[in-house]
Write an enzyme that holds these catalytic residues in place. Structure first.
Site, short mmCIF file in Angstrom:
data_model
loop_
_atom_site.label_atom_id
_atom_site.label_comp_id
_atom_site.label_asym_id
_atom_site.label_seq_id
_atom_site.Cartn_x
_atom_site.Cartn_y
_atom_site.Cartn_z
N HIS A 263 -20.53 37.93 3.50
CA HIS A 263 -19.47 37.88 4.51
C HIS A 263 -18.55 39.08 4.34
CE1 HIS A 263 -16.92 36.06 7.52
NE2 HIS A 263 -15.86 36.19 6.72
N SER B 248 -14.50 38.90 11.09
CA SER B 248 -14.44 37.46 10.87
C SER B 248 -13.71 36.78 12.03
CB SER B 248 -13.80 37.16 9.52
OG SER B 248 -13.99 35.81 9.17
N ASP C 124 -24.93 35.12 5.66
CA ASP C 124 -23.48 34.97 5.60
C ASP C 124 -23.13 33.55 5.16
OD1 ASP C 124 -20.70 34.65 6.21
OD2 ASP C 124 -20.83 36.30 7.63
#
Length: 541
Positions: A384, A229, A355
């Protein structure tokens, strides 16, 4: 249910409609309500029919490295089949946050002190810990004679080493013979802020110092890195900034946001995305509350408390601490997409097209395809950082893919070549300009290596030339200050022009000719008009 219609009731059509609706059995209404709820959930949660989708790979077809990696990684040639009861990006992401199913273990903690006084918690999970069953957290140093490969993990926003996906990755790598270290962001992992510096999406200095520190502690161990991320954005930006001047053998970026400005607009587009935005904002506010004594002094605390989105938090906190004029300027400066082309080590990028946080619109497809060191693997589903697979959702696909990629890269000839050339004191351009250096540039622009004896000779000659040049500079400084200033300005320009001409194997005159021809459409009419005016004046006189 007795609903007879009398003649008096026929006067009102609404009453007729009500009586008609009463004739429908009650369980039919329940059935239609159930269908409506299912339709809403199907559209809102983006539920899809469970199926096995192939992995889409994007890489430079002329890259031998990418061809080798792609041919050896079995998972990248396979398919990803999500957990049947998690057939939604939102269900996958929510399950990761709420449950996770992470393996139980504990880390060994090592505190790293940055030069500005900041403290970074390095949580280690050694291969020996998993094998021997050691499960205690201690403050101390790890042995430096371990030659097992090391994986440095960079967590996402407000995440630390206790996050479920981090523990999945750390446990699997450690079980397969790796030593894993999680580099927690400042102020996370149970560590207080000890300086006025706070991490952000574009802050790469901490990662750079941690990598150099680990490399100095384990000089014989191959180093790899995994970013997740926001951590993936930091890792890619660091790789782009340093190019080949990094001790890392390879890296992986999982679910990177790539372009923060695009992701900021995406996360405020739909209602479901706004829920993620709100959850992330609450996490950031909790982080700020933990370090209230420092953040309230260097940021706008009242604005932080009123923030209802990540953008508002960045405007009142991150932007001010990082000293950016606007939030958009912070997003543009911190986005890793602009650094992809300069990545100089093997990099595997994994992203899910569904995502819900990091949109597919921000993926730099062309930049990844143009760089010969990058393989971009995209999946249709995955959420995600989730990618759960199996009936029990006990395994994560991207974790297995990272482990396989690192194993393939570690056993490849590219890892050996990387370790032989990774320790370079200065960047290549700085070494060539300043000397002495081990690489030499010939007249044709090719780069060749010099022998150690030649390096010593070059160093001696450079010292003599430097002393002579100092004398000349001092002479010109006293004799003609204007000439010295002119030389200081025109010298670097001529040096660059000479390098450009040597690189293209063309003369400066040819470059000047090209410049004249390219600017003639603009300068030509103005020059002709000036000549005509002068000619008319001569005729009148």
């Amino acid at each position: 249910m007795n609903c007879t219609i009398t003649e008096e009731e026929l006067v009102s059509p609404y009453l007729i409609l009500f009586k008609s609706l009463c004739l429908i059995p009650f369980f039919h209404y329940l059935f239609f309500l159930f269908l409506a709820i299912l339709l809403f959930l199907y559209l809102f949660l983006e539920i899809h029919f469970p199926r096995s989708d192939p992995i889409s790979l994007t890489f430079n077809p002329n890259s031998d490295l990418c061809q080798f990696i792609v041919s050896k990684c079995r998972l990248l040639h396979g398919r990803y089949f999500p957990t049947i009861w998690l057939s939604s990006p939102h269900l996958q992401t929510a399950f990761l946050s709420l449950f996770g199913n992470s393996p139980p273990f504990c880390y060994k903690r090592n505190l790293f002190q940055a030069t500005d006084g900041g403290t970074i918690a390095l949580d280690w999970l050694m291969h020996s810990d998993v094998v021997e069953g050691i499960s205690q957290v201690v403050n101390g140093s790890t042995p430096g004679n371990d030659r097992n490969p090391i994986a440095i993990v960079v967590p996402g926003l407000t995440s630390d080493s206790t996050a479920a996906y981090i523990k999945h990755l750390a446990f699997r790598l450690a079980k397969e013979g790796w030593n894993v270290v999680v580099s927690n962001h400042r102020g996370l992992g149970g560590i207080s802020l000890t300086s006025d510096c706070v991490y952000n999406a574009g802050w790469t200095e901490d990662l750079r110092k941690v990598i150099d520190h680990i490399h100095s502690q384990f000089p014989d161990a191959p180093l790899f890195a995994v970013g997740t991320s926001i951590g993936a954005n930091v890792l890619v930006k660091y790789l782009g900034e340093d190019g080949t001047d990094t001790p890392l053998v390879g890296a992986t970026a999982v679910c990177s946001p790539w372009d923060l400005l695009i992701c900021d607009r995406f996360i405020n587009r739909k209602l479901v995305q706004k829920l993620y935005d709100r959850v992330l904002t609450v996490g950031l506010q909790g982080y700020a509350q933990l370090h209230h004594s420092i953040i309230s002094r260097i940021a706008d605390w009242e604005g932080i408390k009123k923030s209802r989105s990540v953008r508002e938090f960045d405007n009142y906190a991150t932007r001010l601490v990082a000293k950016f004029e606007t939030t958009d300027a912070y997003y543009r400066h911190s986005s890793s997409a602009q650094f992809v082309g300069n990545v100089g080590v093997p990099l595997l990028c994994i992203s899910a097209l569904d995502d819900p946080v990091c949109t597919r619109e921000a993926i730099p497809w062309d930049e990844c395809r143009g760089n010969k060191n990058i393989v971009l693997a995209t999946t249709t589903h995955g959420g995600h950082l989730a990618y759960y697979e199996g009936i029990t959702a006990s395994s994560m696909w991207w974790v297995r893919a990272v482990q396989e990629y690192f194993e393939v890269l570690l056993s490849s000839p590219y890892a050996d070549r990387r370790q032989k050339t990774q320790i370079i004191p200065e960047p290549l351009e700085s070494s060539i300009d300043q000397g002495p250096y081990i690489v030499e540039t010939g007249e044709d622009g090719l780069v060749a290596a010099a022998a150690p004896s030649e390096v010593e000779t070059t160093r001696a000659n450079a010292e003599e030339e430097d002393s002579a040049q100092i004398g000349k500079t001092s002479y010109h400084l006293h004799k003609d200050n204007t000439r010295q200033g002119y030389n200081s300005l025109i010298g670097p320009l001529m040096n660059r022009v000479d390098q450009l001409s040597r690189y293209s194997r063309k003369s400066v005159w040819l470059l000047a000719y090209i410049a004249i021809v390219s600017t003639w459409p603009l300068l030509g009419p103005a020059l002709l008009l000036s000549i005509k005016k002068r000619f008319r004046r001569l005729i009148k006189n």
